[in-house]
Scaffold this motif. Sequence first.
Motif, PDB file in Angstrom:
ATOM      1  N   SER A  71       0.832  -1.191   0.000  1.00 58.91           N
ATOM      2  CA  SER A  71       0.000   0.000   0.000  1.00 58.91           C
ATOM      3  C   SER A  71       0.872   1.250   0.000  1.00 58.91           C
ATOM      4  O   SER A  71       1.922   1.291   0.642  1.00 58.91           O
ATOM      5  CB  SER A  71      -0.900   0.008   1.242  1.00 58.91           C
ATOM      6  OG  SER A  71      -1.673   1.172   1.295  1.00 58.91           O
ATOM      7  N   ASP A 128      -2.675   5.515  -2.739  1.00 61.94           N
ATOM      8  CA  ASP A 128      -3.790   4.602  -2.984  1.00 61.94           C
ATOM      9  C   ASP A 128      -5.097   5.248  -2.532  1.00 61.94           C
ATOM     10  O   ASP A 128      -5.124   6.038  -1.588  1.00 61.94           O
ATOM     11  CB  ASP A 128      -3.592   3.282  -2.235  1.00 61.94           C
ATOM     12  CG  ASP A 128      -2.497   2.429  -2.849  1.00 61.94           C
ATOM     13  OD1 ASP A 128      -2.102   2.716  -4.002  1.00 61.94           O
ATOM     14  OD2 ASP A 128      -2.025   1.499  -2.175  1.00 61.94           O
ATOM     15  N   ASN A 160      -7.810   4.748  -0.543  1.00 61.96           N
ATOM     16  CA  ASN A 160      -8.356   3.916   0.523  1.00 61.96           C
ATOM     17  C   ASN A 160      -8.712   4.772   1.735  1.00 61.96           C
ATOM     18  O   ASN A 160      -8.387   5.967   1.791  1.00 61.96           O
ATOM     19  CB  ASN A 160      -7.388   2.788   0.904  1.00 61.96           C
ATOM     20  CG  ASN A 160      -6.029   3.302   1.360  1.00 61.96           C
ATOM     21  OD1 ASN A 160      -5.934   4.297   2.071  1.00 61.96           O
ATOM     22  ND2 ASN A 160      -4.958   2.622   0.948  1.00 61.96           N
ATOM     23  N   ASP A 177      -7.672   4.848   4.868  1.00 59.04           N
ATOM     24  CA  ASP A 177      -6.574   5.412   5.659  1.00 59.04           C
ATOM     25  C   ASP A 177      -5.996   6.662   5.004  1.00 59.04           C
ATOM     26  O   ASP A 177      -5.756   7.679   5.673  1.00 59.04           O
ATOM     27  CB  ASP A 177      -5.475   4.370   5.857  1.00 59.04           C
ATOM     28  CG  ASP A 177      -5.876   3.276   6.835  1.00 59.04           C
ATOM     29  OD1 ASP A 177      -6.846   3.492   7.597  1.00 59.04           O
ATOM     30  OD2 ASP A 177      -5.240   2.214   6.841  1.00 59.04           O
TER      31      ASP A 177
END
Length: 218
Positions: A22, A26, A28, A30
Amino acid sequence: MKKTIIAAACLLFVVLSVAGCSTKSDANLDNFTVGMNDYLAKKGDLCLAKYSWPIDVTPQENAAGGRNALQMPVLEKVGLLRSTMTEVAQKDAETGARTGVMLTVKRYELNAAGKKYYVTKEMRSPTSDGSILVHQGDFCAAKLTLDKVVGWELSKSDKGAQEALVTYTYKIDAAPWTRDAEVQKVFPMVARIVTGAGTMQLQESFHKTDKGWVAANL
């Protein structure tokens, strides 16, 4: 038993391998959470677009029920301003040049209590022609921090850059005077945001960089 241990070890290796791949760029939860926290730390002030003080209210503004004519007396009533009557030179509405006519205006200034809510830092506001005005401070009512990222929609700009529209809910540290009924009446958007903490969903645009997702307004 050995097969079970080997299988568990392999599964752990796969999980760690995927996590290790990751990156900050990315799309996502987080990474968008990091981006939103950074954005709200810098731009999370809920302000009233009262950049420059003192603020003068003219007889014409009073007669027309202008924004300052309605809002300034309320801020004075809750103990944030002081007012005086004074004379100023009238200016031409189009050119800004002085006309030679003197006007009696009501001048509002921040008192000691009000100065606590004036945030001195660069603030930007859009104009009707699409340009951006830069101010060095504003009178602010609250500070927003992130509650949680609800979701996001990915897209691409005309130049092919990856973008995201992030939806989030927020927490708020609001000034006590924002709960006043008259304040809420003359500042309806402030009232809506203050009462919507934890439930109201806001959105912010982000663009992808090699250092992560960065809010478009930073």
